[in-house]
Enzyme design. Structure first.
Site, PDB file in Angstrom:
ATOM      1  N   GLN A  75      39.428  47.771  27.546  1.00 31.80           N
ATOM      2  CA  GLN A  75      38.620  48.481  26.540  1.00 31.80           C
ATOM      3  C   GLN A  75      37.356  47.694  26.177  1.00 31.80           C
ATOM      4  O   GLN A  75      36.840  47.810  25.060  1.00 31.80           O
ATOM      5  CB  GLN A  75      39.457  48.749  25.292  1.00 31.80           C
ATOM      6  CG  GLN A  75      40.486  49.855  25.473  1.00 31.80           C
ATOM      7  CD  GLN A  75      39.844  51.180  25.904  1.00 31.80           C
ATOM      8  OE1 GLN A  75      38.730  51.506  25.501  1.00 31.80           O
ATOM      9  NE2 GLN A  75      40.549  51.950  26.712  1.00 31.80           N
ATOM     10  N   SER A  76      36.864  46.909  27.112  1.00 33.13           N
ATOM     11  CA  SER A  76      35.688  46.085  26.815  1.00 33.13           C
ATOM     12  C   SER A  76      34.448  46.929  26.499  1.00 33.13           C
ATOM     13  O   SER A  76      34.065  47.809  27.271  1.00 33.13           O
ATOM     14  CB  SER A  76      35.406  45.189  28.025  1.00 33.13           C
ATOM     15  OG  SER A  76      34.083  44.699  27.974  1.00 33.13           O
ATOM     16  N   ASN A  77      33.825  46.598  25.361  1.00 30.67           N
ATOM     17  CA  ASN A  77      32.562  47.259  25.003  1.00 30.67           C
ATOM     18  C   ASN A  77      31.437  46.782  25.911  1.00 30.67           C
ATOM     19  O   ASN A  77      30.549  47.555  26.273  1.00 30.67           O
ATOM     20  CB  ASN A  77      32.179  46.924  23.554  1.00 30.67           C
ATOM     21  CG  ASN A  77      33.162  47.500  22.571  1.00 30.67           C
ATOM     22  OD1 ASN A  77      33.542  48.648  22.686  1.00 30.67           O
ATOM     23  ND2 ASN A  77      33.588  46.697  21.613  1.00 30.67           N
ATOM     24  N   CYS A  79      31.657  45.768  29.052  1.00 26.90           N
ATOM     25  CA  CYS A  79      31.758  46.404  30.378  1.00 26.90           C
ATOM     26  C   CYS A  79      31.231  47.832  30.314  1.00 26.90           C
ATOM     27  O   CYS A  79      30.469  48.259  31.183  1.00 26.90           O
ATOM     28  CB  CYS A  79      33.203  46.391  30.858  1.00 26.90           C
ATOM     29  SG  CYS A  79      33.746  44.731  31.316  1.00 26.90           S
TER      30      CYS A  79
END
Ligand code: PLP
Length: 337
Positions: A75-77, A79
């Site tokens: 859930q990386s912002n 990325c």
């Protein structure tokens, strides 16, 4: 900031972002609490990462890159922002993500796929050697004729920090045009890169506000160390007249149980602000930081002065994978104030 040398930059953020007063919360706490809406920087509401990418992508393009490689959680912002910016600029995004592919895509991961990013899932063991994984991806991109540029997790480099140096300048200009002369600006810290950028911008512009962060993942001591290192690197690399401040103020104790398990109290903070002020925080970063700020204010309402600006650094899409926990709370369990 006439002393900032020309540094490659691509304008991506919809800026200046608005600064809004939280009327009801301010009344309740007895200090003026404002929010700078950096969740509205655009490119899929990408928050603080768009500001960092203005400089990271600027450097990548100056080096002739056509592929951006980065890494993060599912859930990386960061990325997702790299995926969004790549799609916007006609670049390729390659993302190394920690975790297994889920049966159904959700939140930021759904957007990564939608935006056409190439994904490499990593086991926990591979993640311990993430630099090797990134090196391997870089080699593969080169082997197919591409020109890669690697962005470390969270855009945590001296180049990325320049985005928040520019944000401090933006706040300074906003205060000259009617925004309050804040006593304190508070920002969420993962690495502390954004805080480092604000501190540099403060020194270069003369912004009066104290710059405080709330550590939501790393220990406060590590954030402080990182902030000092970044300011030193910036001074050396860009010949900026900035020095690591003698004291970097980081609020500790709100890291919770990591970035995948979020406590009911933090989700309660999300619900509370949404209902009271119509602003939605993300559970992983900004809600923890805001919760920390309110908690500190409850203990000593005047410790940050009379006018405080919290920078909302975005992250909204990671709210949706917490739908089960939120539904349980919204359907009646008592909410934590
Ligand atoms: C929404 C959000 N806010 C704040 C941060 C913290 O950024 P920094 O690493 O610059 O401290 C992040 C970084 O991951 C983020 O995604």
């Amino acid at each position: 900031m006439s002393d900032v040398p020309p540094i490659p930059r691509v304008e991506l953020a919809y800026a200046p972002t608005p600064i809004l007063k939280l009327e009801r919360l301010s009344e309740r706490i007895g200090v003026e609490l404002w929010v700078k809406r950096d969740d509205l920087t655009g490119l899929l509401e990408s928050g603080n990462k768009v500001r960092k990418l203005e400089f990271l992508v600027g450097e990548a393009l100056a080096q002739g890159a056509d592929t951006l490689i980065t890494c993060g959680t599912l859930q990386s912002n960061c990325c997702r922002t790299v995926a969004a910016v790549s799609a916007r600029l006609g670049l390729t995004a390659v993302l190394a993500l920690r975790g297994a592919p889920p049966a159904v895509y959700d939140g930021n991961l759904l957007l990564d796929k939608l935006l056409g990013a190439e994904l490499r899932y990593c086991t926990d063991e591979e993640w311990t050697k993430i630099d090797d994984v990134l090196g391997d991806l870089e080699a593969r991109v080169r082997a197919r004729g591409g020109h890669p540029y690697v962005i470390p997790e969270s855009g945590a480099t001296v180049v990325g920090a320049l985005g928040y140096m520019a944000c401090a300048r933006e706040i300074f200009q906003q205060t000259k045009r009617g925004a309050p002369d804040f006593d304190t600006v508070v920002i969420t810290a993962f690495s502390g890169g954004s805080q480092a950028g604000l501190l540099m911008g403060k020194q270069l512009t003369g912004l009066r506000a104290e710059i405080v962060s709330v550590a939501v993942a790393w220990e406060a001591a590590d954030v402080r160390q990182y902030v000092g290192d970044i300011v030193e690197q910036a001074a050396r690399r860009y010949h900026l007249s900035v020095t690591p401040p003698p004291e970097v103020r980081v609020i500790d104790g709100y890291q919770g149980a990591g970035r995948t398990r979020i406590g009911d109290d933090t989700l309660g903070a999300v619900i509370d602000l949404a209902r009271r002020e119509g602003i939605v925080l993300d559970p992983v970063y900004t809600a923890k930081a805001f919760q920390g700020l309110l908690d500190q204010l409850r203990q000593d309402p005047r410790q940050f002065g009379r006018r405080i600006c919290f920078i909302h650094t975005g992250g909204i899409f990671s709210l949706f994978p917490f739908r089960a926990e939120l539904s349980r709370l919204l359907d009646g369990a008592s909410l934590v104030q």
